[in-house]
Motif scaffolding. Sequence first.
Motif, PDB file in Angstrom:
ATOM      1  N   LEU A 208       0.724  -1.272  -0.007  1.00  0.00           N
ATOM      2  CA  LEU A 208      -0.073   0.005   0.022  1.00  0.00           C
ATOM      3  C   LEU A 208       0.963   1.083   0.063  1.00  0.00           C
ATOM      4  O   LEU A 208       0.597   2.153  -0.742  1.00  0.00           O
ATOM      5  CB  LEU A 208      -0.901  -0.094   1.218  1.00  0.00           C
ATOM      6  N   THR A 209       2.025   1.106   0.645  1.00  0.00           N
ATOM      7  CA  THR A 209       2.817   2.335   0.890  1.00  0.00           C
ATOM      8  C   THR A 209       3.476   2.705  -0.358  1.00  0.00           C
ATOM      9  O   THR A 209       3.850   3.743  -0.978  1.00  0.00           O
ATOM     10  CB  THR A 209       3.837   2.278   1.999  1.00  0.00           C
ATOM     11  N   ALA A 210       4.030   1.485  -0.938  1.00  0.00           N
ATOM     12  CA  ALA A 210       4.543   1.584  -2.398  1.00  0.00           C
ATOM     13  C   ALA A 210       3.636   2.106  -3.428  1.00  0.00           C
ATOM     14  O   ALA A 210       4.059   3.079  -4.247  1.00  0.00           O
ATOM     15  CB  ALA A 210       5.227   0.343  -2.790  1.00  0.00           C
ATOM     16  N   LEU A 211       2.533   1.827  -3.448  1.00  0.00           N
ATOM     17  CA  LEU A 211       1.433   2.517  -4.363  1.00  0.00           C
ATOM     18  C   LEU A 211       1.197   3.728  -4.119  1.00  0.00           C
ATOM     19  O   LEU A 211       1.224   4.503  -5.028  1.00  0.00           O
ATOM     20  CB  LEU A 211       0.052   1.530  -4.304  1.00  0.00           C
ATOM     21  N   ALA A 212       1.037   3.895  -2.921  1.00  0.00           N
ATOM     22  CA  ALA A 212       0.983   5.583  -2.470  1.00  0.00           C
ATOM     23  C   ALA A 212       2.264   6.285  -3.012  1.00  0.00           C
ATOM     24  O   ALA A 212       2.013   7.669  -3.664  1.00  0.00           O
ATOM     25  CB  ALA A 212       0.881   5.675  -1.156  1.00  0.00           C
ATOM     26  N   CYS A 213       3.499   5.831  -2.665  1.00  0.00           N
ATOM     27  CA  CYS A 213       4.393   6.525  -3.348  1.00  0.00           C
ATOM     28  C   CYS A 213       4.624   6.743  -4.663  1.00  0.00           C
ATOM     29  O   CYS A 213       5.111   7.815  -5.517  1.00  0.00           O
ATOM     30  CB  CYS A 213       5.752   5.672  -3.171  1.00  0.00           C
TER      31      CYS A 213
ATOM     32  N   PRO B 291      14.145  -2.197  -2.473  1.00  0.00           N
ATOM     33  CA  PRO B 291      13.524  -1.843  -1.112  1.00  0.00           C
ATOM     34  C   PRO B 291      12.818  -2.916  -0.627  1.00  0.00           C
ATOM     35  O   PRO B 291      12.769  -2.959   0.549  1.00  0.00           O
ATOM     36  CB  PRO B 291      12.539  -0.698  -1.597  1.00  0.00           C
ATOM     37  N   LEU B 292      12.205  -3.930  -1.295  1.00  0.00           N
ATOM     38  CA  LEU B 292      11.641  -5.024  -0.689  1.00  0.00           C
ATOM     39  C   LEU B 292      12.719  -5.911  -0.158  1.00  0.00           C
ATOM     40  O   LEU B 292      12.536  -6.733   1.294  1.00  0.00           O
ATOM     41  CB  LEU B 292      10.951  -5.881  -1.672  1.00  0.00           C
TER      42      LEU B 292
ATOM     43  N   THR C  43      11.913  14.080  -3.582  1.00  0.00           N
ATOM     44  CA  THR C  43      12.042  14.605  -2.290  1.00  0.00           C
ATOM     45  C   THR C  43      10.896  14.824  -1.455  1.00  0.00           C
ATOM     46  O   THR C  43      10.402  14.435  -0.271  1.00  0.00           O
ATOM     47  CB  THR C  43      12.982  15.635  -2.072  1.00  0.00           C
ATOM     48  N   ALA C  44       9.665  15.506  -2.357  1.00  0.00           N
ATOM     49  CA  ALA C  44       8.518  15.902  -1.868  1.00  0.00           C
ATOM     50  C   ALA C  44       7.772  14.811  -1.774  1.00  0.00           C
ATOM     51  O   ALA C  44       6.879  14.798  -0.639  1.00  0.00           O
ATOM     52  CB  ALA C  44       7.781  17.011  -2.734  1.00  0.00           C
ATOM     53  N   ALA C  45       7.735  14.079  -2.491  1.00  0.00           N
ATOM     54  CA  ALA C  45       6.822  12.537  -2.483  1.00  0.00           C
ATOM     55  C   ALA C  45       7.576  11.861  -1.212  1.00  0.00           C
ATOM     56  O   ALA C  45       6.721  11.159  -0.509  1.00  0.00           O
ATOM     57  CB  ALA C  45       7.151  11.703  -3.772  1.00  0.00           C
ATOM     58  N   TYR C  46       8.649  11.900  -0.997  1.00  0.00           N
ATOM     59  CA  TYR C  46       9.161  10.912   0.105  1.00  0.00           C
ATOM     60  C   TYR C  46       8.745  11.634   1.346  1.00  0.00           C
ATOM     61  O   TYR C  46       8.494  10.749   2.280  1.00  0.00           O
ATOM     62  CB  TYR C  46      10.709  10.979  -0.133  1.00  0.00           C
ATOM     63  N   VAL C  47       8.839  12.865   1.559  1.00  0.00           N
ATOM     64  CA  VAL C  47       8.481  13.570   2.954  1.00  0.00           C
ATOM     65  C   VAL C  47       6.998  13.441   3.148  1.00  0.00           C
ATOM     66  O   VAL C  47       6.571  12.946   4.150  1.00  0.00           O
ATOM     67  CB  VAL C  47       8.632  15.058   2.676  1.00  0.00           C
ATOM     68  N   ILE C  48       6.089  13.507   2.286  1.00  0.00           N
ATOM     69  CA  ILE C  48       4.646  13.288   2.300  1.00  0.00           C
ATOM     70  C   ILE C  48       4.471  11.866   2.546  1.00  0.00           C
ATOM     71  O   ILE C  48       3.693  11.725   3.596  1.00  0.00           O
ATOM     72  CB  ILE C  48       4.014  13.903   1.216  1.00  0.00           C
ATOM     73  N   CYS C  49       4.846  10.976   1.893  1.00  0.00           N
ATOM     74  CA  CYS C  49       4.459   9.618   1.999  1.00  0.00           C
ATOM     75  C   CYS C  49       5.163   9.081   3.446  1.00  0.00           C
ATOM     76  O   CYS C  49       4.325   8.333   4.048  1.00  0.00           O
ATOM     77  CB  CYS C  49       5.375   8.746   1.016  1.00  0.00           C
ATOM     78  N   VAL C  50       6.222   9.384   3.727  1.00  0.00           N
ATOM     79  CA  VAL C  50       7.002   8.798   4.946  1.00  0.00           C
ATOM     80  C   VAL C  50       6.313   9.430   6.242  1.00  0.00           C
ATOM     81  O   VAL C  50       6.097   8.968   7.462  1.00  0.00           O
ATOM     82  CB  VAL C  50       8.368   8.894   5.096  1.00  0.00           C
ATOM     83  N   SER C  51       5.668  10.878   6.168  1.00  0.00           N
ATOM     84  CA  SER C  51       4.935  11.636   7.231  1.00  0.00           C
ATOM     85  C   SER C  51       3.643  10.706   7.673  1.00  0.00           C
ATOM     86  O   SER C  51       3.292  10.630   8.724  1.00  0.00           O
ATOM     87  CB  SER C  51       4.564  12.745   6.935  1.00  0.00           C
TER      88      SER C  51
ATOM     89  N   VAL D  61      10.626   3.857   1.670  1.00  0.00           N
ATOM     90  CA  VAL D  61       9.983   4.867   1.128  1.00  0.00           C
ATOM     91  C   VAL D  61      10.439   5.856   0.294  1.00  0.00           C
ATOM     92  O   VAL D  61       9.947   6.134  -0.844  1.00  0.00           O
ATOM     93  CB  VAL D  61       9.067   5.747   2.247  1.00  0.00           C
ATOM     94  N   PHE D  62      11.760   5.980   0.376  1.00  0.00           N
ATOM     95  CA  PHE D  62      12.627   6.973  -0.392  1.00  0.00           C
ATOM     96  C   PHE D  62      12.834   6.186  -1.654  1.00  0.00           C
ATOM     97  O   PHE D  62      12.816   6.928  -2.817  1.00  0.00           O
ATOM     98  CB  PHE D  62      13.948   7.377   0.330  1.00  0.00           C
ATOM     99  N   TRP D  63      13.109   5.048  -1.620  1.00  0.00           N
ATOM    100  CA  TRP D  63      13.345   4.143  -2.924  1.00  0.00           C
ATOM    101  C   TRP D  63      12.194   4.256  -3.703  1.00  0.00           C
ATOM    102  O   TRP D  63      12.364   4.615  -5.084  1.00  0.00           O
ATOM    103  CB  TRP D  63      13.867   2.870  -2.756  1.00  0.00           C
ATOM    104  N   PHE D  64      11.031   3.830  -3.173  1.00  0.00           N
ATOM    105  CA  PHE D  64       9.750   3.778  -3.937  1.00  0.00           C
ATOM    106  C   PHE D  64       9.373   5.306  -4.429  1.00  0.00           C
ATOM    107  O   PHE D  64       8.463   5.366  -5.226  1.00  0.00           O
ATOM    108  CB  PHE D  64       8.662   3.177  -3.043  1.00  0.00           C
TER     109      PHE D  64
END
Length: 586
Positions: free
Chosen positions: A433-438, A522-523, A448-456, A476-479
């Motif tokens: 689910l997280t990978a799909l969101a990323c 990442p997996l 960087t923005a995608a990483y910040v929002i997703c990891v938050s 999250v950063f990789w995805f």
Amino acid sequence: MRKAMIVSALCLVAFHLGLIFLGLVPNLVSRPLHLALALPWIFLFVEGSRASRVSGAVFCVLGMAASIWVAWNHSALGDQYGFLEGNFQIAIAAILLLVVLEAARRSIGWPLPLVATLSLIYGLFGQYIPGEFGHSGTPLASFLGTMTIAEGGIWGSLAGVSVSVVAIFVIFGAVLNAGEAGQGFMNIAAAAAGRLRGGAAKVSVISSALFGSISGSASANVASTGAITLPAMTRLGYPKKLAAAVEAVASSGGQIMPPLMGAGAFVMVELTGVPYTAIMAAAVLPALLYFFAVWIGINAYAGRYELAGLSVEDRPATRTVIITSAFFAVPFAVLMWGMFAAGYTPQFAASLAILAGFVMLFFHAHGLLGFRETLARLENAIVNASRQVAMIAAIILCASIIIGVLSITGLGVKITSLILSASGGYLWPSLFLTALACLVLGMEVPTTAAYVICVSVAGPALTKLGLEPLQAHLFVFWFALLSTITPPVCGAVFIAAGMIGENWLRVAVTAMALGVGLYIIPLTMIANPSIIAFHTEPLQALLALVQVGAGLALISYGLIGARSPLLRFGGIAAGIAVLFGPVLIG
């Protein structure tokens, strides 16, 4: 206009370097001034229609005035504890939020500011939403004050990273790029790999890995190194789809390559509290595995298309390689010495490296440069640095709006609960689910923005399910990089395909096969955490490197090298078994 740009660029560069050498400056001074110095590069020093320039001037003046007002009154504002007093301060807050949203829109388009706007609307009116996704409401003066005169909104910790670390490394990269460091990258890559089978593609991989770690942008990497590598590959008979795919994949990998990893590594330091050196050590083996998988894929394509290495006349002489490599080797050596031998902070070490790079701008491969050429290089360095600092500032400050709203309203906790419930409390469904969101978020906003929002929103859920914070953040950063080569929006692929004149979808399919490590590695960080434990368990990490490398080689062979369906399926299945068999058995 040119004189105004030079003066503005000098002020911006001097301000950020001065922060490193002049000691502590209050956050409510440095961060608003960071925005004030960035705004001219977003609103004034750009091309556009007359209406766009006029509105840009208005936004610039209002935004600079509001930012400077906050910096000037920082002591008094600190005593208000994020609560606005009077209509004037409410107007200042509204101007700042509006300017940040418009700056992001002009820098990178609608998606990120649109998400930030929706988050602000939620923060203001979410109390009227029924059910668990509503919130109890926050007084207007308190909500806007927390976002604009305290360190919980646009002046939060991410803004601090942009001011004190990212800006310094962006300046460092601009100084290197203004000189002959880029040619040095290309020459050392050509000397190392040019004579090998598929040598032109391997030169692209090495040079893009080196350059991309500094640039922090897959698209910028494609546009710069691709201008050299793409013509070289097509001249040697490479299929256009392969040449463009190699450049897109290699350029995307630059963002995960230590020692710099673009801007993402320093944002990760702030969000995780993990030292920069530990993040670099954790990231190095996965990055090497990514490029190893690309290398295996290139070998397979080279065998299929009978691709030769670079011709002798296209390979640089040894003397040229040694001389030009000094243009990046000397500043990098200063950077590494500062961080690891002298024990300085990354930003202080980078400042020393900038000074070394500044000296190198006075020289070229044949000796001392002329006065006018040197001035042109210096101007190029400070102007490009200012543009990139401004763009990153616009992105990070806009993302900070979203992070601030998540914190004020508690929405982040609710989304975390949603992820946990949707996955049934199991780790691997949460990861997918997280990978799909990323992937979805990364299609429209920078990595960087995608990483910040997703990891938050997803990071807390992953840590609750047993992941270490660094493990979750690297995952999250990789995805967040997936969208650079994955349709339907794949920025690096679009640029490479456009530069070479090939159908972007054909390039994307080839890039996904070459860059298969971006989907799998990442997996493996989750299945085999030893791969990111090089700084604490080096022996186990090296054993994991061998295991993951073997699995990636088998999968890459199955996707690219195998000629029959049986061999293709067998290679992929064997690779998956090597990578994830212990987890499945366990």
